[in-house]
Design an enzyme around this catalytic site. Structure first.
Site, PDB file in Angstrom:
ATOM      1  N   TRP A 103      37.210  39.707  34.131  1.00 39.46           N
ATOM      2  CA  TRP A 103      38.358  39.559  34.057  1.00 39.46           C
ATOM      3  C   TRP A 103      39.718  39.681  33.300  1.00 39.46           C
ATOM      4  O   TRP A 103      40.659  40.411  33.011  1.00 39.46           O
ATOM      5  CB  TRP A 103      38.484  38.948  35.343  1.00 39.46           C
ATOM      6  CG  TRP A 103      38.765  38.310  36.481  1.00 39.46           C
ATOM      7  CD1 TRP A 103      37.386  38.021  37.245  1.00 39.46           C
ATOM      8  CD2 TRP A 103      38.197  40.024  36.974  1.00 39.46           C
ATOM      9  NE1 TRP A 103      36.889  38.594  38.294  1.00 39.46           N
ATOM     10  CE2 TRP A 103      36.857  39.321  38.151  1.00 39.46           C
ATOM     11  CE3 TRP A 103      38.367  41.343  37.367  1.00 39.46           C
ATOM     12  CZ2 TRP A 103      36.131  40.874  39.160  1.00 39.46           C
ATOM     13  CZ3 TRP A 103      37.921  42.082  38.648  1.00 39.46           C
ATOM     14  CH2 TRP A 103      36.778  41.939  39.442  1.00 39.46           C
ATOM     15  N   ASP A 173      46.221  34.807  35.682  1.00 37.72           N
ATOM     16  CA  ASP A 173      45.348  34.838  36.533  1.00 37.72           C
ATOM     17  C   ASP A 173      44.908  34.051  37.379  1.00 37.72           C
ATOM     18  O   ASP A 173      44.070  33.068  36.639  1.00 37.72           O
ATOM     19  CB  ASP A 173      44.787  36.206  35.999  1.00 37.72           C
ATOM     20  CG  ASP A 173      43.085  36.638  37.461  1.00 37.72           C
ATOM     21  OD1 ASP A 173      44.116  35.729  38.557  1.00 37.72           O
ATOM     22  OD2 ASP A 173      42.970  37.748  37.260  1.00 37.72           O
ATOM     23  N   LYS A 197      39.877  35.410  47.531  1.00 40.58           N
ATOM     24  CA  LYS A 197      39.310  33.884  46.937  1.00 40.58           C
ATOM     25  C   LYS A 197      39.810  32.728  48.436  1.00 40.58           C
ATOM     26  O   LYS A 197      38.690  31.777  48.535  1.00 40.58           O
ATOM     27  CB  LYS A 197      39.272  33.802  45.537  1.00 40.58           C
ATOM     28  CG  LYS A 197      38.281  34.694  45.329  1.00 40.58           C
ATOM     29  CD  LYS A 197      38.796  35.456  44.277  1.00 40.58           C
ATOM     30  CE  LYS A 197      37.871  36.993  44.004  1.00 40.58           C
ATOM     31  NZ  LYS A 197      38.130  37.032  42.426  1.00 40.58           N
TER      32      LYS A 197
HETATM   33  C1  LIG Z   1      38.265  38.935  42.140  1.00 42.00           C
HETATM   34  C2  LIG Z   1      39.250  38.575  40.174  1.00 42.00           C
HETATM   35  C3  LIG Z   1      40.157  39.689  40.296  1.00 42.00           C
HETATM   36  C4  LIG Z   1      39.386  40.608  41.061  1.00 42.00           C
HETATM   37  O1  LIG Z   1      40.807  40.540  42.416  1.00 42.00           O
HETATM   38  P1  LIG Z   1      41.242  42.109  43.049  1.00 42.00           P
HETATM   39  O2  LIG Z   1      41.844  41.664  43.480  1.00 42.00           O
HETATM   40  O3  LIG Z   1      39.581  42.502  43.385  1.00 42.00           O
HETATM   41  O4  LIG Z   1      41.453  43.700  41.917  1.00 42.00           O
HETATM   42  C5  LIG Z   1      40.281  39.229  39.246  1.00 42.00           C
HETATM   43  N1  LIG Z   1      40.738  38.163  38.578  1.00 42.00           N
HETATM   44  C6  LIG Z   1      40.156  37.240  39.123  1.00 42.00           C
HETATM   45  C7  LIG Z   1      39.719  35.975  38.140  1.00 42.00           C
HETATM   46  C8  LIG Z   1      39.203  37.139  40.054  1.00 42.00           C
HETATM   47  O5  LIG Z   1      38.735  36.217  40.359  1.00 42.00           O
END
Ligand SMILES: *Cc1c(COP(=O)(O)O)cnc(C)c1O
Length: 362
Positions: A103, A173, A197
Site C-alpha cells: 500500500w 492511509d 476493514k
Molecule cells: C486494503 C488496503 C488498501 C486498499 O484498499 P482498496 O479499498 O481495496 O483500494 C489500501 N491501504 C491499506 C492500508 C489497506 O489495508
C-alpha cells in the site's frame, strides 16, 4: 446457523448487531414499504443517514467544523491518486514514508505519476518489520504533505506514535486501523480509509480532511476527482454507494454504543495481546514478522517453520471454525486480522488452537 471466527483481512468481520439491524430493516425501511436499497439518494431518509454518518465520524474523533467527512468510491486505491492530484502542485514535492511493500509503495508510485514525490523514510531493507524511528526520517523542508500508512495490513506493523513532522501537513492511509483506538485527528490534514476493514462493507471510502484545504486543491482536476466537489455536495455529487453508507452508519452506531474509541482501543489491545502471547510462548515455532515495538493490533502476521505446516495450520484452523488465516499472497505465512468486530473469544480460541497445534506439531 453455523458460526465461524472470521479473521479475514478485508472485507472483514462486521459487528453482529449492525448486520442484524440491516437484516431486520431490509425489506421495509422504517415503515416506508420499501428497502433502503430501493430509495433515492436524494430522499429525506437517505440524507438523514448520510448526515448522521458524517456527524458520527466527527463525534467519535472529537472533530468540529474545522474538518469535513466525505464518503467516496474507488477505495483507498483511488485516494493514492486523488491526494496528489488535488494537493501536489507542479512546483512542490510530496514526502512518502514507506512502511510496506504494497500500500505505501503503491501510494508513492501513484504520486510519482502526478508530480514530484520522494521517499522520506523506508524500512524496506528490513523487509518492513517495523516502522521507521524519528531519527531515520529525512523530511523535505517544505513538502506539500507527508504521507504515511498508519497500519500495514499485509506486514502486520503499525505506528504507535506519530512521526513528528513539525508544521508539515500529515496525510494518512488509515484503511486498516481507523476507529480502532483513540486518535488525535487534528494532527492530520487528510485521512482516508476504505471502509471494508474496520468500518463497514466494501464500496465506501471515508475521507476526513481539514475544511481549509478545500479551497486549496488543484482546479484543473476532473470534477469528480476534486474533494471540493464532494464536500460542496455533501458526498451526493453523483449516486453514492447508498447501502454501504447505511451499513457504515450502523457500524458507527455500534462503535458509539460500545463506548467509543477509548473502549475499543483497550479491547483491541487486550485481544492482540492474547494472540501475541501465543506467539511469544511458542519458543521459535511461531515467528512474528513484526518487531515487537511495531506490532500491529489489527493484523498479526507470523510464519511457521515450514510452508507445509502453514498450509496444515490454515486447513485445521478452518475445520475448527477459524477462517481467513492465510497470509497475503505477497508475504505468505499466517495473518490473523483482529478488527473492531473480532471478539476477545475469537482471539482466545485462536490462541488455544495455536497452543494445541504446537503441541502436536512442534
Ligand atoms: C486494503 C488496503 C488498501 C486498499 O484498499 P482498496 O479499498 O481495496 O483500494 C489500501 N491501504 C491499506 C492500508 C489497506 O489495508
Amino acid at each position: 446457523m453455523t458460526h465461524v471466527y472470521n479473521f479475514n483481512a478485508g472485507p472483514a468481520v462486521l459487528p453482529p448487531p449492525a448486520l442484524a439491524q440491516a437484516q431486520a430493516e431490509l425489506l421495509d425501511y422504517h415503515g416506508r414499504g420499501m428497502s433502503i436499497l430501493e430509495m433515492s439518494h436524494r430522499s429525506a431518509d437517505f440524507e438523514t443517514i448520510n448526515t448522521e454518518a458524517e456527524a458520527r465520524v466527527k463525534r467519535l474523533l472529537g472533530l468540529d467544523d474545522e474538518y469535513r467527512v466525505l464518503f467516496l468510491q474507488g477505495g483507498a486505491s483511488l485516494q493514492f491518486a486523488m491526494v496528489p492530484m488535488n494537493f501536489l502542485p507542479p512546483d512542490r514535492v510530496a514526502d512518502y514514508i514507506l512502511t510496506d511493500g504494497s500500500w505505501s509503495e503503491r501510494a508513492y508510485e501513484e504520486a510519482r505519476l502526478i508530480g514530484e514525490a520522494r521517499i522520506a523514510g523506508s524500512t524496506r531493507e528490513e523487509n518492513y518489520r517495523r516502522v521507521p524511528e524519528q531519527h531515520q526520517l529525512d523530511l523535505s523542508p517544505d513538502p506539500a504533505y507527508v504521507h504515511i500508512t498508519s497500519n500495514n495490513t499485509i506486514y502486520g506493523t503499525q505506528w504507535h506514535s506519530w512521526p513528528d513532522v513539525g508544521e508539515r501537513m500529515l496525510v494518512a492511509d488509515m484503511s486498516s486501523d481507523i476507529l480502532s483506538r483513540p486518535l488525535d485527528a487534528r494532527r492530520f490534514g487528510l485521512i482516508y480509509a476504505g471502509a471494508q476493514k474496520n468500518m463497514g462493507p466494501s464500496g465506501v471510502t471515508v475521507v476526513i480532511l481539514r475544511t481549509s484545504l478545500l479551497s486549496q486543491g488543484a482546479k484543473t482536476v476532473p470534477t469528480i476527482l476534486r474533494y471540493a466537489t464532494h464536500a460542496k455536495n455533501n458526498s451526493l455529487y453523483n449516486t453514492p454507494p447508498t447501502f454501504g453508507v447505511y451499513l457504515l452508519n450502523l457500524v458507527l452506531e455500534w462503535i458509539e454504543a460500545s463506548g467509543g474509541l477509548a473502549e475499543l482501543g483497550q479491547r483491541n489491545q487486550a485481544k492482540a495481546q492474547v494472540v501475541y502471547d501465543a506467539i511469544d510462548r511458542s519458543g521459535d515455532f511461531y515467528r512474528g514478522h513484526a518487531e515487537p515495538t511495531s506490532r500491529s493490533l489489527m493484523n498479526v502476521t507470523f510464519r511457521l517453520p515450514e510452508e507445509a505446516l502453514e498450509k496444515q495450520f490454515v486447513k485445521e484452523a478452518t475445520a475448527a471454525g477459524m477462517v481467513g488465516l492465510g497470509g497475503h499472497r505477497s508475504v505468505g505465512g499466517i495473518r490473523a486480522s483482529l478488527y473492531n468486530a473480532m471478539s476477545l473469544e475469537g482471539c482466545q480460541a485462536l490462541a488455544s488452537f495455536m497452543d494445541e497445534f504446537l503441541r502436536q506439531n512442534g
